[in-house]
Design an enzyme around this catalytic site. Sequence first.
Site, PDB file in Angstrom:
ATOM      1  N   ASP A 152       0.861  -1.182   0.000  1.00 48.03           N
ATOM      2  CA  ASP A 152       0.000   0.000   0.000  1.00 48.03           C
ATOM      3  C   ASP A 152       0.898   1.233   0.000  1.00 48.03           C
ATOM      4  O   ASP A 152       1.465   1.598   1.031  1.00 48.03           O
ATOM      5  CB  ASP A 152      -0.907   0.017   1.243  1.00 48.03           C
ATOM      6  CG  ASP A 152      -2.000  -1.040   1.185  1.00 48.03           C
ATOM      7  OD1 ASP A 152      -1.776  -2.088   0.553  1.00 48.03           O
ATOM      8  OD2 ASP A 152      -3.075  -0.824   1.775  1.00 48.03           O
ATOM      9  N   LYS A 220      -6.832   3.278  -3.490  1.00 44.47           N
ATOM     10  CA  LYS A 220      -7.274   3.280  -2.101  1.00 44.47           C
ATOM     11  C   LYS A 220      -7.476   4.717  -1.651  1.00 44.47           C
ATOM     12  O   LYS A 220      -6.686   5.605  -1.997  1.00 44.47           O
ATOM     13  CB  LYS A 220      -6.197   2.573  -1.259  1.00 44.47           C
ATOM     14  CG  LYS A 220      -6.372   2.631   0.234  1.00 44.47           C
ATOM     15  CD  LYS A 220      -5.348   1.723   0.933  1.00 44.47           C
ATOM     16  CE  LYS A 220      -5.272   1.991   2.426  1.00 44.47           C
ATOM     17  NZ  LYS A 220      -4.238   1.210   3.109  1.00 44.47           N
ATOM     18  N   LYS A 256     -10.297   0.348  -2.692  1.00 43.55           N
ATOM     19  CA  LYS A 256     -10.264   0.097  -1.250  1.00 43.55           C
ATOM     20  C   LYS A 256     -10.533   1.386  -0.482  1.00 43.55           C
ATOM     21  O   LYS A 256      -9.663   2.242  -0.388  1.00 43.55           O
ATOM     22  CB  LYS A 256      -8.901  -0.481  -0.852  1.00 43.55           C
ATOM     23  CG  LYS A 256      -8.723  -0.644   0.663  1.00 43.55           C
ATOM     24  CD  LYS A 256      -7.387  -1.296   1.008  1.00 43.55           C
ATOM     25  CE  LYS A 256      -7.121  -1.243   2.518  1.00 43.55           C
ATOM     26  NZ  LYS A 256      -5.789  -1.749   2.872  1.00 43.55           N
TER      27      LYS A 256
END
Lengths: 320, 290
Positions: A152, A220, A256
Amino acid sequence: MTALLPDVAEVTSSDASLRRFLHGLPGVDQVGAEARAAELATRSIKTTAKEFAIDLAITMVDLTTLEGQDTPGKVRALSAKAMRPDPADPTCPAVAAVCIYPDMVGVAKQTLGESGVRVASVATAFPSGRAAREIKLADTRNAVAAGADEIDMVIDRGAFLSGRYLEVYEEILAVREACARPDGSEAHLKVIFETGELQTFDNIRRISWLAMMAGAHFIKTSTGKVQPAATMPGTLVMLEAVRDFRDVTGTMVGVKPAGGIRASKEAIRYLVMVNEIAGADWLDPAWFRFGASTLLNDLLMQRTKMKTGHYTGPDYFTLD
Amino acid sequence: MPSSGERIEVRKTYKLYIGGAFPRSESGRSYEVHDSKGRFLANAAQASRKDARDADVAARKAFGGWSAKTAYNRGQVVYRVAELLEGRRIQFVDEVQRGEGLSRRQAERVVDLSVDRLVWYAGWADKVAQVVGSANPVAGPYFNFSLPEPTGAVAMVAPEDSSLLGLVSVLAPAVVTGNTVVVVTSYSRPLPAITLSEVLATSDVPGGVVNMLTGSAAEIAPWLASHMDVNAIDLTGVEDAELARALEESAAQNLKRVRRPGPVDWAAEPGIDRLASFLETKTVWHPIGI
């Protein structure tokens, strides 16, 4: 939206052409996006649909602990919970992944073993992203080498907000390269936008396209360290982007939302939105995740309520 | 302003009291409340199981802060409730008189007793530990103490007939000892309970310590009795023996402390029985200082 397939090489040949492309994307109707998200939040999901939604949401959770005070013990406990969220009920599915800092990857990997629960590591000087490129890449390589299945990364919001789009693009490309393993496979790359710092929905649409063109596997919303974190309308704009991106390129990208989703009810609203905006293809942990920690306990409590017929309480679930 | 001097009637909306706020029922339902002669008095909110769930969440949230206050402080807060109730006595006398079909004098007596009951329990706040706790003799160089601690979130079915005095008499002892409560009020006479909520909201009782649900005990109480996050249930107001039995059985699921229903003379001095009902005894060993 009817953007034509961009010639990525040409678009990204210079800062100016990238800016032309991103600013040429249709503007987001802010009032419309907010109204649509609010409208989707009013759907009534009950009984069997709710049971389905809760189990699906559990399988989509990236169980997260990103604190300075994280210890190996805490990561082990969290990993154990990720594999068996409800020890009292073997029918309860496992979550998708645990999401941790890079130095904890080894600990999590050891506990999770071959359980199928993936290890996601934040990287690139999370959460601010304020470090030199070499350090960010070393951070990423280190996490991948330790066994992270997913990375991430955070974008450089300073560069994005000051209009240096190509810099952001190249950085994502470089991190994607750093995700490669010696055996030729690669860790999945999630790109964190920190939508709470991007000011406008137009910016969220632009960064979504930029990240997808740079090869992000997932986009995300947030780090969870900045308020507001994930919002329904912000996520809606991102879901539109992945839908449109697949329409023109054929490549599917996951989404996400992370941070601030604490109640099952909210998670179910997100699932409704995923189904309505992106489509049922995204209703899969491979393509949609929740970055959360407290959400899981609420999902488990709701699940237990539906199975047993009476309300349960936090005393019967772990503190994490 | 109309010059005729005629005013539009301003009617009061009776709502629930959950977490320090006055929401309508989540279900949107209400029911008619009549006086003792069957005349319409008001519409009251009819609470659903989800209101009960929300009330318990509020009670649980408030428990940490309320139980951590000193007993002395809790006594002061309950005394303050008595002060404010006294200040609104005319309204209470009115509601009790109409709801319970009493004479003016009888209703005044009920309100007096209710205020006095609060004062009485307020006084017990920092004294109950001396009575139900103990310093136990042990054979060794230790102190051994038994200390009362509040049970937790307590669900209560308030008395059906005595809508103010009965309510205060079940509420005050549980609250003053540090518990937080979810009360299912009298179904036929719910109005004094809601007015009492207004008193609580403007006194120093933190939101969520007392939550009032107007509605049917037969509908709501089973959800509270089986709720795993409720620590005790007071069945005082359950008149149906079958229902009381069923509630007690569901309460066994998480070993809730149960107080069974029984006839009570609300005007009589209550004794400390109810204070001790929702206290748990913790016994600790302590080495004698070196």
